[in-house]
Design a protein around this motif. Sequence first.
Motif, mmCIF file in Angstrom:
data_model
loop_
_atom_site.group_PDB
_atom_site.id
_atom_site.type_symbol
_atom_site.label_atom_id
_atom_site.label_comp_id
_atom_site.label_asym_id
_atom_site.label_seq_id
_atom_site.Cartn_x
_atom_site.Cartn_y
_atom_site.Cartn_z
ATOM 1 N N SER A 50 0.892 -1.619 -0.413
ATOM 2 C CA SER A 50 0.055 -0.171 -0.072
ATOM 3 C C SER A 50 0.335 1.481 -0.749
ATOM 4 O O SER A 50 0.215 2.439 -0.401
ATOM 5 C CB SER A 50 -0.730 -0.343 0.933
ATOM 6 N N SER A 51 2.010 0.983 0.046
ATOM 7 C CA SER A 51 3.145 2.040 0.073
ATOM 8 C C SER A 51 4.395 2.333 -0.429
ATOM 9 O O SER A 51 4.460 1.076 -0.406
ATOM 10 C CB SER A 51 2.981 2.865 1.296
ATOM 11 N N TYR A 53 7.884 1.034 -1.143
ATOM 12 C CA TYR A 53 8.618 0.320 -2.783
ATOM 13 C C TYR A 53 7.389 -1.084 -2.962
ATOM 14 O O TYR A 53 7.279 -1.581 -3.901
ATOM 15 C CB TYR A 53 9.665 -0.594 -2.163
ATOM 16 N N PHE A 74 -1.820 -3.176 5.467
ATOM 17 C CA PHE A 74 -2.570 -3.110 7.383
ATOM 18 C C PHE A 74 -2.848 -1.013 7.280
ATOM 19 O O PHE A 74 -1.576 -0.585 7.908
ATOM 20 C CB PHE A 74 -1.243 -3.404 8.234
ATOM 21 N N GLU A 75 -3.438 -0.757 6.718
ATOM 22 C CA GLU A 75 -4.176 0.414 6.850
ATOM 23 C C GLU A 75 -5.486 0.091 7.531
ATOM 24 O O GLU A 75 -6.956 -0.403 7.647
ATOM 25 C CB GLU A 75 -4.085 0.412 4.975
ATOM 26 N N ASP A 111 -3.107 -7.848 9.448
ATOM 27 C CA ASP A 111 -1.363 -8.419 9.503
ATOM 28 C C ASP A 111 -1.067 -9.251 8.689
ATOM 29 O O ASP A 111 -1.080 -10.933 9.009
ATOM 30 C CB ASP A 111 -1.446 -8.216 11.050
ATOM 31 N N ALA A 112 -0.040 -9.527 8.040
ATOM 32 C CA ALA A 112 0.222 -9.656 6.705
ATOM 33 C C ALA A 112 1.153 -11.072 8.246
ATOM 34 O O ALA A 112 1.474 -12.212 7.322
ATOM 35 C CB ALA A 112 1.011 -9.024 6.857
ATOM 36 N N SER A 138 7.440 -6.308 0.848
ATOM 37 C CA SER A 138 8.150 -5.289 0.966
ATOM 38 C C SER A 138 7.461 -4.841 2.516
ATOM 39 O O SER A 138 6.996 -3.099 2.672
ATOM 40 C CB SER A 138 7.540 -4.520 0.035
ATOM 41 N N SER A 224 15.671 -5.373 0.665
ATOM 42 C CA SER A 224 16.834 -4.478 1.706
ATOM 43 C C SER A 224 17.721 -3.891 1.151
ATOM 44 O O SER A 224 16.913 -3.027 1.067
ATOM 45 C CB SER A 224 17.596 -5.824 1.899
ATOM 46 N N LYS A 244 18.543 -7.270 8.376
ATOM 47 C CA LYS A 244 18.435 -7.553 6.714
ATOM 48 C C LYS A 244 19.530 -8.935 6.489
ATOM 49 O O LYS A 244 19.259 -9.114 5.575
ATOM 50 C CB LYS A 244 19.256 -6.320 6.192
ATOM 51 N N LYS A 271 17.899 1.913 -2.990
ATOM 52 C CA LYS A 271 18.077 2.901 -2.812
ATOM 53 C C LYS A 271 17.199 3.552 -1.417
ATOM 54 O O LYS A 271 16.480 4.035 -0.965
ATOM 55 C CB LYS A 271 18.398 3.679 -3.786
ATOM 56 N N VAL A 273 15.355 6.718 -0.384
ATOM 57 C CA VAL A 273 14.063 6.664 -0.306
ATOM 58 C C VAL A 273 13.263 7.222 0.214
ATOM 59 O O VAL A 273 13.419 6.817 1.863
ATOM 60 C CB VAL A 273 13.372 6.547 -2.123
ATOM 61 N N THR A 275 9.937 7.714 2.461
ATOM 62 C CA THR A 275 8.782 6.701 2.859
ATOM 63 C C THR A 275 8.928 6.542 4.381
ATOM 64 O O THR A 275 9.326 7.686 4.640
ATOM 65 C CB THR A 275 9.038 5.177 2.474
HETATM 66 N N1 LIG Z 1 12.382 3.124 2.427
HETATM 67 C C1 LIG Z 1 13.617 3.036 1.450
HETATM 68 O O1 LIG Z 1 14.556 4.245 1.927
HETATM 69 C C2 LIG Z 1 14.520 1.664 1.757
HETATM 70 C C3 LIG Z 1 15.306 2.106 1.374
HETATM 71 C C4 LIG Z 1 15.675 -0.024 1.157
HETATM 72 C C5 LIG Z 1 14.930 -0.881 1.138
HETATM 73 N N2 LIG Z 1 13.758 -0.793 1.869
HETATM 74 C C6 LIG Z 1 12.912 -1.750 2.489
HETATM 75 O O2 LIG Z 1 11.785 -1.807 1.923
HETATM 76 C C7 LIG Z 1 10.598 -2.995 2.250
HETATM 77 C C8 LIG Z 1 9.588 -1.865 2.295
HETATM 78 O O3 LIG Z 1 9.757 -0.404 2.690
HETATM 79 P P1 LIG Z 1 9.202 0.963 2.446
HETATM 80 O O4 LIG Z 1 10.184 1.954 3.202
HETATM 81 O O5 LIG Z 1 8.527 0.959 1.085
HETATM 82 O O6 LIG Z 1 8.042 1.004 3.431
HETATM 83 P P2 LIG Z 1 6.811 1.719 3.295
HETATM 84 O O7 LIG Z 1 6.090 2.337 5.348
HETATM 85 O O8 LIG Z 1 6.150 3.011 2.880
HETATM 86 O O9 LIG Z 1 5.380 0.666 3.606
HETATM 87 C C9 LIG Z 1 5.339 -0.481 4.082
HETATM 88 C C10 LIG Z 1 4.311 -1.494 3.699
HETATM 89 O O10 LIG Z 1 4.595 -2.312 4.798
HETATM 90 C C11 LIG Z 1 3.064 -2.976 5.439
HETATM 91 N N3 LIG Z 1 2.272 -3.104 6.123
HETATM 92 C C12 LIG Z 1 3.421 -2.754 7.614
HETATM 93 N N4 LIG Z 1 3.022 -3.620 8.300
HETATM 94 C C13 LIG Z 1 1.965 -4.504 7.950
HETATM 95 C C14 LIG Z 1 2.183 -5.375 9.063
HETATM 96 N N5 LIG Z 1 1.978 -6.010 10.155
HETATM 97 N N6 LIG Z 1 0.562 -6.210 7.720
HETATM 98 C C15 LIG Z 1 0.643 -6.067 6.331
HETATM 99 N N7 LIG Z 1 0.864 -5.004 5.760
HETATM 100 C C16 LIG Z 1 1.525 -4.058 6.992
HETATM 101 C C17 LIG Z 1 2.028 -1.040 4.964
HETATM 102 O O11 LIG Z 1 0.250 -1.711 5.515
HETATM 103 C C18 LIG Z 1 3.095 -0.541 3.871
HETATM 104 O O12 LIG Z 1 1.848 -0.708 2.787
HETATM 105 C C19 LIG Z 1 11.185 -2.949 3.512
HETATM 106 O O13 LIG Z 1 12.034 -3.661 3.384
HETATM 107 C C20 LIG Z 1 12.537 -1.929 3.448
HETATM 108 O O14 LIG Z 1 13.550 -1.860 4.788
HETATM 109 C C21 LIG Z 1 13.542 1.137 2.036
#
Ligand SMILES: NC(=O)c1ccc[n+]([C@@H]2O[C@H](COP(=O)([O-])OP(=O)(O)OC[C@H]3O[C@@H](n4cnc5c(N)ncnc54)[C@H](O)[C@@H]3O)[C@@H](O)[C@H]2O)c1
Length: 400
Positions: A50-51, A53, A74-75, A111-112, A138, A224, A244, A271, A273, A275
């Motif tokens: 939902s958000s 990556y 989980f929203e 809850d995933a 993700s 990761s 990780k 990379k 970003v 979020t």
């Molecule tokens: N943001 C960055 O800079 C970055 C960089 C590299 C890797 N990552 C990795 O990418 C992955 C996603 O991170 P993001 O930054 O896109 O996060 P985000 O906060 O934008 O998205 C997280 C997602 O997980 C879902 N979620 C969280 N808890 C949940 C649960 N209990 N049940 C179901 N869904 C659940 C949320 O609803 C959402 O869809 C992570 O593993 C993060 O480590 C992020």
Amino acid sequence: MIITPKIRGFICTTTHPTGCEANVAEQIAYTKAQGKVTNGPKRVLVIGSSSGYGLSSRIAAAFGSDAATIGVFFEKPANEKKTGTAGWYNAAAFEKFAHEAGLYAKSINGDAFSNEARDKVIELIKADLGTIDMVVYSLASPVRKLPTTGEVVRSSLKPIGEPYRSTAIDTNKDVIIEASIEPATEQEVADTITVMGGEDWELWINALNDAGVLTPNCKTVAYSYIGTDITWPIYWHGALGKAKEDLDRAAQALNAKLQAGGGSANVAVLKSVVTQASSAIPVMPLYLAMVFKIMRAQGLHEGCMQQIDRMFRTQLFQDDGAAPTLDDQNRLRLDDWELRESVQQACRELWPQVTTENLFDVTDYQLYKDEFLKLFGFGLEGVDYAADVSPLVEFSPIEL
Ligand SMILES: NC(=O)c1ccc[n+]([C@@H]2O[C@H](COP(=O)([O-])OP(=O)(O)OC[C@H]3O[C@@H](n4cnc5c(N)ncnc54)[C@H](O)[C@@H]3O)[C@@H](O)[C@H]2O)c1
């Protein structure tokens, strides 16, 4: 109601439904403009869709390669008086656009980490799709309720061994501060591995595999972050880094299993970003503000959608069916541009020069702030923020 941003620390407590929809539309337009991913996946599960990556992954699969998608997240929905979470509106907009395009798209809100989520997804795949050929993992979560005992475990954003001191931005006041973070205890490190390590990904893939709903050549990726010496103390060498590392362990185990049928399991290192997850990590906003400026100057800037689109086209699903380029740990490295020495050296040089006075001039902190607000649907072009808007949107995901 007229919805304006209300920021509290690293969260915005209000969200704009029209803005979130515009954000999703913008990402869809980007992927479509790149043309079709010829060898792309056809039936895809995105866990954490939902958000950030995960959302971009769902968009790349659906609008890049016409895939049927199941999304898990989980929203919180909206009510008459209160806006829903951004992820709620993003997922609603995604489904709307996917259905308009004639694509299968169903979503599960719950809850995933629970066995119920896995059971529900398997039931849905069996009923609607038969099998799936890609699973994107993700999730970013500060807590995990263990499916075995029901115990709630929390992760920590802390260094290991010694306190971490660094300049950082106080994003509430837009000033440079000295941040100091005490190290995680052994228990906190172990708990962070439990929440953000590879165990849950393994539970998912093993459950799907045992249920016979994965195609033999199914690809799964989990995301990761590694970064460089600049962020290592708080991330890769900290509690999250240990989690990780455990994801890398899980990838090896899952890959050994899926390889037999021509499938694969890989960690994809992405990379930095903006979020919701990354803005909660101390020091990240300052690093992001600097690295954005430097990468933009070098023509290397990417957001979630650009990263994932590049991963689909140049790594996982290449036109000629070529295998992806992996590092010595079998990982996909989409952080390659960010880790270029020219980028990192410029960051190292800039870091000690940043002050409250020059923050907006020498870094892209304004862009960071704009991107942060955009996560919640604010600041999008073409959206009339003065207009009266209902917080309710039409959306009925399957609730757990
Ligand atoms: N943001 C960055 O800079 C970055 C960089 C590299 C890797 N990552 C990795 O990418 C992955 C996603 O991170 P993001 O930054 O896109 O996060 P985000 O906060 O934008 O998205 C997280 C997602 O997980 C879902 N979620 C969280 N808890 C949940 C649960 N209990 N049940 C179901 N869904 C659940 C949320 O609803 C959402 O869809 C992570 O593993 C993060 O480590 C992020």
